[in-house]
Design an enzyme around this catalytic site. Structure first.
Site, PDB file in Angstrom:
ATOM      1  N   HIS A 159       0.839  -1.071  -0.227  1.00  0.00           N
ATOM      2  CA  HIS A 159      -0.021  -0.160   0.084  1.00  0.00           C
ATOM      3  C   HIS A 159       0.970   1.353  -0.001  1.00  0.00           C
ATOM      4  O   HIS A 159       1.554   1.683   0.902  1.00  0.00           O
ATOM      5  CB  HIS A 159      -0.749   0.134   1.389  1.00  0.00           C
TER       6      HIS A 159
ATOM      7  N   ASP B 250      -1.149   5.517  -6.209  1.00  0.00           N
ATOM      8  CA  ASP B 250      -2.316   6.564  -6.203  1.00  0.00           C
ATOM      9  C   ASP B 250      -2.112   7.648  -7.218  1.00  0.00           C
ATOM     10  O   ASP B 250      -0.840   7.950  -7.135  1.00  0.00           O
ATOM     11  CB  ASP B 250      -2.780   7.032  -4.878  1.00  0.00           C
TER      12      ASP B 250
ATOM     13  N   GLU C 123       1.259  -0.466  -5.018  1.00  0.00           N
ATOM     14  CA  GLU C 123      -0.074   0.330  -5.563  1.00  0.00           C
ATOM     15  C   GLU C 123       0.844   1.660  -5.832  1.00  0.00           C
ATOM     16  O   GLU C 123       1.658   2.157  -5.393  1.00  0.00           O
ATOM     17  CB  GLU C 123      -0.843   0.496  -4.200  1.00  0.00           C
TER      18      GLU C 123
ATOM     19  N   HIS D 130      -1.148  10.478  -3.275  1.00  0.00           N
ATOM     20  CA  HIS D 130      -2.386   9.967  -2.703  1.00  0.00           C
ATOM     21  C   HIS D 130      -3.033  11.375  -2.759  1.00  0.00           C
ATOM     22  O   HIS D 130      -4.495  11.101  -2.977  1.00  0.00           O
ATOM     23  CB  HIS D 130      -2.149   9.395  -1.276  1.00  0.00           C
TER      24      HIS D 130
ATOM     25  N   GLU E 136      -4.281   3.431  -8.810  1.00  0.00           N
ATOM     26  CA  GLU E 136      -5.812   4.115  -8.586  1.00  0.00           C
ATOM     27  C   GLU E 136      -5.994   5.378  -9.183  1.00  0.00           C
ATOM     28  O   GLU E 136      -5.105   6.150  -9.180  1.00  0.00           O
ATOM     29  CB  GLU E 136      -5.995   4.370  -6.813  1.00  0.00           C
TER      30      GLU E 136
HETATM   31  O1  G3P Z   1      -6.686   1.836  -2.890  1.00  0.00           O
HETATM   32  C1  G3P Z   1      -6.811   1.105  -1.855  1.00  0.00           C
HETATM   33  C2  G3P Z   1      -6.653   2.014  -0.691  1.00  0.00           C
HETATM   34  O2  G3P Z   1      -5.371   2.380  -0.951  1.00  0.00           O
HETATM   35  C3  G3P Z   1      -7.707   2.793  -0.568  1.00  0.00           C
HETATM   36  O3  G3P Z   1      -7.528   3.847   0.184  1.00  0.00           O
HETATM   37  O4  G3P Z   1      -7.330   6.254   0.645  1.00  0.00           O
HETATM   38  O5  G3P Z   1      -5.363   4.695   0.928  1.00  0.00           O
HETATM   39  O6  G3P Z   1      -6.285   5.295  -1.211  1.00  0.00           O
HETATM   40  P1  G3P Z   1      -6.511   5.097  -0.093  1.00  0.00           P
HETATM   41 CA    CA Z   2      -5.314   3.855  -2.820  1.00  0.00          CA
END
Ligand code: G3P
Ligand code: CA
Length: 301
Positions: free
Chosen positions: A11, A40, A38, A53, A144
């Protein structure tokens, strides 16, 4: 344990140990054995895609010091008000609590150490593909689409731009090592039906539990769901999603911020991996999840 070993999704990188969405943190997560890393993704004013993010830069960078007078009326400096050349000048640090100097996670990497910058999506993909080549171990990417409606309001089709970058780097088909995620269901449907994306898609969820018809509707355009841990544990959601042929990748397991009432990491992992088990898991601690899975899924892949 019986069943298939869940995927480990780093994450924002190995974000328990290095500031989120830094290439250093992605390298660490790669070395820890994460299956996916991941990203963002948000856009700058000139339409560059960066791995970051928040919609605003305030909680992770020195933007207020470096660009005085550039805040909006709410006091925040938004990514979309800055060109990439300006974003490149910012120093990226560990996350702070909004509106202050206190670290969001006090035990993590100190804000005063290191020198980090914000990568573009393309730079990050090239970096991960470099690691895949040099180590011989293929980690996937898991971008994302952040706040697509906000980007549309500012004249930027974030999803289309992202798919262009992904396609340009070999990610376009369901068998490729990339999964696209988004909270916005209408946008994710558009990604599948209008933009013709062939990659695996995951519908992120928040709030209440989806009904069976809602899960079946998601199954018409996505391969999986990404619920919160609160939505996942002890709710029956995993079994319901599997009945709708959806994979389940909950977010976010943090050892230093376990869900309220959770007795501990091992108990939480047991709950996620026993019986109707999740298919993947977003975590700030990829090393600890890999370690758990190595102990409990020996011989399985
Ligand atoms: O994308 C999964 C998780 O990361 C969703 O929450 O706010 O950390 O992007 P966030
Ligand atoms: Ca995310």
């Amino acid at each position: 344990m019986a069943g298939k070993r869940p995927l480990v999704i780093a994450h924002r990188g190995a974000s328990a140990y290095l500031p989120e969405h830094t290439l250093a943190g992605k390298a660490m997560a790669h070395a820890m054995g994460a299956d996916f890393l991941e990203q963002d993704v948000v856009a700058t004013r000139d339409g560059a895609l960066i791995v970051f993010h928040d919609l605003h830069l305030d909680d992770l960078t020195d933007v207020a010091l470096r660009f005085p007078g550039r805040a909006r009326a709410d006091g925040r400096h938004y990514c979309i008000d800055f060109d990439l050349a300006e974003v490149r000048q910012l120093a990226l640090t560990e996350r702070r609590r909004t509106g202050g100097d206190q670290p969001r996670y006090p035990g993590r990497f100190p804000a005063s150490a290191g020198r980090f910058t914000i990568p573009t999506l393309e730079e990050e993909i090239r970096f991960i593909q470099g690691l895949n080549r040099s180590t011989g171990r293929c980690a996937g990417i898991y971008p994302e689409i952040k706040a697509p409606a906000w980007h549309h309001e500012h004249g930027i089709d974030l999803a289309a731009l992202m798919l262009g970058v992904l396609g340009g780097h070999g990610y376009s088909a369901a068998g490729d090592a990339a999964i696209v995620q988004c909270f916005d269901g209408a946008e994710l449907r558009r990604v599948r039906n209008d933009l013709g994306c062939g990659l695996r898609l995951v519908q992120l969820l928040e709030g209440g539990l989806p009904t069976t018809p809602e899960l079946e509707a998601i199954g018409c355009y996505a391969e999986g769901i990404g619920p919160s841990l609160r939505q996942t544990v002890g709710t029956g959601l995993v079994a319901a999603a599997h009945r709708a042929s959806l994979q389940v990748h909950p977010y976010t397991l943090r050892l230093d911020a376990l869900p309220e009432g959770c007795p501990g990491f091992a108990e939480l992992m047991d709950a996620l991996c026993r019986g109707d088990a999740v298919d993947g898991l977003f975590t700030d601690f990829p090393d600890r999840v890999v370690q758990y899975l190595n102990q409990h899924f020996a011989g399985l892949s």
